[in-house]
Design a protein around this motif. Sequence first.
Motif, PDB file in Angstrom:
ATOM      1  N   ALA A 142       0.571  -1.761   0.184  1.00 32.41           N
ATOM      2  CA  ALA A 142      -0.208   0.173   0.479  1.00 32.41           C
ATOM      3  C   ALA A 142       0.708   1.416   0.286  1.00 32.41           C
ATOM      4  CB  ALA A 142      -0.913  -0.084   1.366  1.00 32.41           C
ATOM      5  N   VAL A 143       1.481   1.011   0.876  1.00 30.23           N
ATOM      6  CA  VAL A 143       2.464   2.384   0.534  1.00 30.23           C
ATOM      7  C   VAL A 143       3.690   2.291  -0.073  1.00 30.23           C
ATOM      8  CG1 VAL A 143       4.889   3.467   1.975  1.00 30.23           C
ATOM      9  CG2 VAL A 143       2.963   2.315   3.621  1.00 30.23           C
ATOM     10  N   THR A 144       4.627   1.439  -1.008  1.00 34.14           N
ATOM     11  CA  THR A 144       5.060   1.838  -2.237  1.00 34.14           C
ATOM     12  C   THR A 144       3.891   2.452  -2.690  1.00 34.14           C
ATOM     13  OG1 THR A 144       4.862  -0.689  -2.260  1.00 34.14           O
ATOM     14  CG2 THR A 144       7.399   0.790  -1.347  1.00 34.14           C
ATOM     15  N   THR A 145       2.344   1.959  -3.394  1.00 29.91           N
ATOM     16  CA  THR A 145       1.621   1.670  -4.455  1.00 29.91           C
ATOM     17  C   THR A 145       2.246   3.189  -4.007  1.00 29.91           C
ATOM     18  OG1 THR A 145       1.103   0.113  -4.706  1.00 29.91           O
ATOM     19  CG2 THR A 145      -0.059   0.923  -5.621  1.00 29.91           C
ATOM     20  N   PRO A 155       8.217  16.533  -2.277  1.00 33.33           N
ATOM     21  CA  PRO A 155       8.878  16.890  -0.942  1.00 33.33           C
ATOM     22  C   PRO A 155       9.412  16.563  -0.051  1.00 33.33           C
ATOM     23  CG  PRO A 155       8.762  18.393  -3.020  1.00 33.33           C
ATOM     24  CD  PRO A 155       7.729  18.090  -2.595  1.00 33.33           C
ATOM     25  N   VAL A 156      10.830  16.066   0.217  1.00 32.66           N
ATOM     26  CA  VAL A 156      10.742  15.159   1.338  1.00 32.66           C
ATOM     27  C   VAL A 156      10.637  14.577   1.407  1.00 32.66           C
ATOM     28  CG1 VAL A 156      11.215  15.999   4.111  1.00 32.66           C
ATOM     29  CG2 VAL A 156      11.810  17.571   2.435  1.00 32.66           C
ATOM     30  N   LEU A 157       8.443  14.129   1.475  1.00 31.26           N
ATOM     31  CA  LEU A 157       7.830  13.273   2.251  1.00 31.26           C
ATOM     32  C   LEU A 157       8.696  11.816   1.070  1.00 31.26           C
ATOM     33  CD1 LEU A 157       5.320  12.397   3.559  1.00 31.26           C
ATOM     34  CD2 LEU A 157       4.170  12.519   1.686  1.00 31.26           C
ATOM     35  N   ASP A 158       8.757  12.453  -0.012  1.00 32.53           N
ATOM     36  CA  ASP A 158       8.827  11.645  -0.873  1.00 32.53           C
ATOM     37  C   ASP A 158      10.677  10.059  -0.568  1.00 32.53           C
ATOM     38  OD1 ASP A 158      10.916  13.304  -1.600  1.00 32.53           O
ATOM     39  OD2 ASP A 158      11.053  12.675  -3.445  1.00 32.53           O
ATOM     40  N   ILE A 159      11.379  10.683   0.024  1.00 31.52           N
ATOM     41  CA  ILE A 159      12.161  10.516   0.048  1.00 31.52           C
ATOM     42  C   ILE A 159      12.266   9.630   1.758  1.00 31.52           C
ATOM     43  CG2 ILE A 159      14.044  11.192  -0.931  1.00 31.52           C
ATOM     44  CD1 ILE A 159      15.005  13.644   1.791  1.00 31.52           C
ATOM     45  N   VAL A 160      11.483  10.553   2.394  1.00 30.84           N
ATOM     46  CA  VAL A 160      11.010   9.605   3.716  1.00 30.84           C
ATOM     47  C   VAL A 160       9.881   8.479   3.607  1.00 30.84           C
ATOM     48  CG1 VAL A 160       9.517   9.894   6.255  1.00 30.84           C
ATOM     49  CG2 VAL A 160      10.224  11.725   5.552  1.00 30.84           C
ATOM     50  N   CYS A 164      10.609   3.895   5.197  1.00 27.83           N
ATOM     51  CA  CYS A 164       9.865   3.717   5.110  1.00 27.83           C
ATOM     52  C   CYS A 164       9.681   2.119   4.323  1.00 27.83           C
ATOM     53  CB  CYS A 164       9.035   3.950   5.064  1.00 27.83           C
ATOM     54  SG  CYS A 164       8.672   6.194   6.637  1.00 27.83           S
ATOM     55  N   GLY A 165       9.877   2.058   3.059  1.00 30.02           N
ATOM     56  CA  GLY A 165       9.678   1.027   2.636  1.00 30.02           C
ATOM     57  C   GLY A 165      11.284  -0.655   3.171  1.00 30.02           C
ATOM     58  N   PHE A 166      12.578   0.554   3.359  1.00 31.51           N
ATOM     59  CA  PHE A 166      12.970  -0.652   4.051  1.00 31.51           C
ATOM     60  C   PHE A 166      12.969  -0.862   5.984  1.00 31.51           C
ATOM     61  CE2 PHE A 166      15.753   2.202   0.642  1.00 31.51           C
ATOM     62  CZ  PHE A 166      16.309   1.085  -0.251  1.00 31.51           C
ATOM     63  N   GLY A 190      16.139   3.039   9.897  1.00 29.68           N
ATOM     64  CA  GLY A 190      15.319   4.066   9.320  1.00 29.68           C
ATOM     65  C   GLY A 190      16.303   5.461   8.870  1.00 29.68           C
ATOM     66  N   PHE A 191      17.559   5.294   9.623  1.00 30.72           N
ATOM     67  CA  PHE A 191      18.025   7.160   9.038  1.00 30.72           C
ATOM     68  C   PHE A 191      19.107   5.982   8.390  1.00 30.72           C
ATOM     69  CE2 PHE A 191      16.107   8.933  12.556  1.00 30.72           C
ATOM     70  CZ  PHE A 191      16.402  10.133  12.563  1.00 30.72           C
ATOM     71  N   GLY A 192      19.427   5.073   7.941  1.00 29.69           N
ATOM     72  CA  GLY A 192      20.761   4.831   7.470  1.00 29.69           C
ATOM     73  C   GLY A 192      19.430   4.307   6.032  1.00 29.69           C
ATOM     74  N   SER A 193      18.564   4.305   6.028  1.00 33.88           N
ATOM     75  CA  SER A 193      17.628   3.867   4.964  1.00 33.88           C
ATOM     76  C   SER A 193      17.313   5.757   4.178  1.00 33.88           C
ATOM     77  CB  SER A 193      16.535   3.549   4.544  1.00 33.88           C
ATOM     78  OG  SER A 193      16.451   2.616   4.923  1.00 33.88           O
ATOM     79  N   LEU A 194      17.565   6.483   5.355  1.00 34.23           N
ATOM     80  CA  LEU A 194      16.587   7.890   3.937  1.00 34.23           C
ATOM     81  C   LEU A 194      18.057   9.124   3.686  1.00 34.23           C
ATOM     82  CD1 LEU A 194      15.190  10.434   4.758  1.00 34.23           C
ATOM     83  CD2 LEU A 194      15.874  11.441   7.517  1.00 34.23           C
ATOM     84  N   PHE A 195      19.265   7.722   4.623  1.00 33.15           N
ATOM     85  CA  PHE A 195      20.665   8.887   4.097  1.00 33.15           C
ATOM     86  C   PHE A 195      20.841   8.401   2.755  1.00 33.15           C
ATOM     87  CE2 PHE A 195      25.546   6.854   2.558  1.00 33.15           C
ATOM     88  CZ  PHE A 195      25.738   8.601   3.048  1.00 33.15           C
ATOM     89  N   ILE A 196      20.164   7.047   1.955  1.00 37.52           N
ATOM     90  CA  ILE A 196      20.424   6.525   0.890  1.00 37.52           C
ATOM     91  C   ILE A 196      19.721   6.672  -0.038  1.00 37.52           C
ATOM     92  CG2 ILE A 196      19.935   4.032  -0.205  1.00 37.52           C
ATOM     93  CD1 ILE A 196      21.548   2.973   1.654  1.00 37.52           C
TER      94      ILE A 196
END
Length: 322
Positions: A142-145, A155-160, A164-166, A190-196
Amino acid sequence: MTSLPQPLTNRIPTHKDLPRALPRLAAALLRTARPRQWMKNVLVFAAPGAAGALTVPTQLANALTAFTVLCAAASAVYLLNDALDAVQDRAHPVKRHRPIAAGIVPRPLAFAFATVLATAALLMAQAALGAKTMGAVGLYLAVTTCYSCQLKHIPVLDIVILACGFVLRAVIGALATSVPVSLWFLTVIGFGSLFIAAGKRSAELATLREGAAGHRQALTAYTRPFLQHIQTLAALVAIVTYFLWAFGMAAAPTQAAHTSAIVHSSTWLQASTIAFVLMLLRYSSHVAAGGGGAPEEIVLRDRLLQAAALIWTILFAVGVYG
């Protein structure tokens, strides 16, 4: 300037076309499913691995099943995403070669296969791993769809959402193996994924330049310094949290039967922090040079990054299981 690939067909091949088109179509569908991206799903092993549960055969089998389920779910999302973005992808110097954008895979067929894979993932999760895991897989879908349809334009929400997917991958692994997940663990991931994710957007800006707005609306709100700021902040939080987790986890009495074992475990887990920092620094060097748009390509090609990941894996495994 190289011309854009022209669609070979705008319909699903008929029975007369199949002998010639089927092999190429099957290969193109596999490409669109992005098997290289499946390496992200190794996060399902993170929670049971950190808890020392992967030596239990049933737990390992559940983790492997969760990995398979997520591969199907992720491929469903990639098919959907590429079908929705076909027009924009044709204006991208790299993405225009994707099978749907190039017209090799018809959009209706991509939507159909996405539906089949998503349904298979949910049914497999329910049958083999239980209702809670199926619910988490459903939430991931649902989230990724929603991200593919609309949220990636904010903006910003997209990288968050990307991050979240990770996190959801790791949570699915924990639910599949009935392992509790600590807040420290989720914060690191979470923050490692935000970094990527921030590095991915930074690479897109560097690649597209003036054409960034035409490819992705959210990119108009970003600058590379701003994204570098997010990367720095995310990396700092991930590193500090990992240090706190590693030093605290190593000293926890539940991890060893006596003092000497605790000291032994502590030494290896604390040493793993060095390899963890090295991995982040090495990845940062790619982003600073304009890379990061395809994280899986960096992992597959950078031998030093692979070596650091291997060292970290060994130190971590000895610290938890030794």
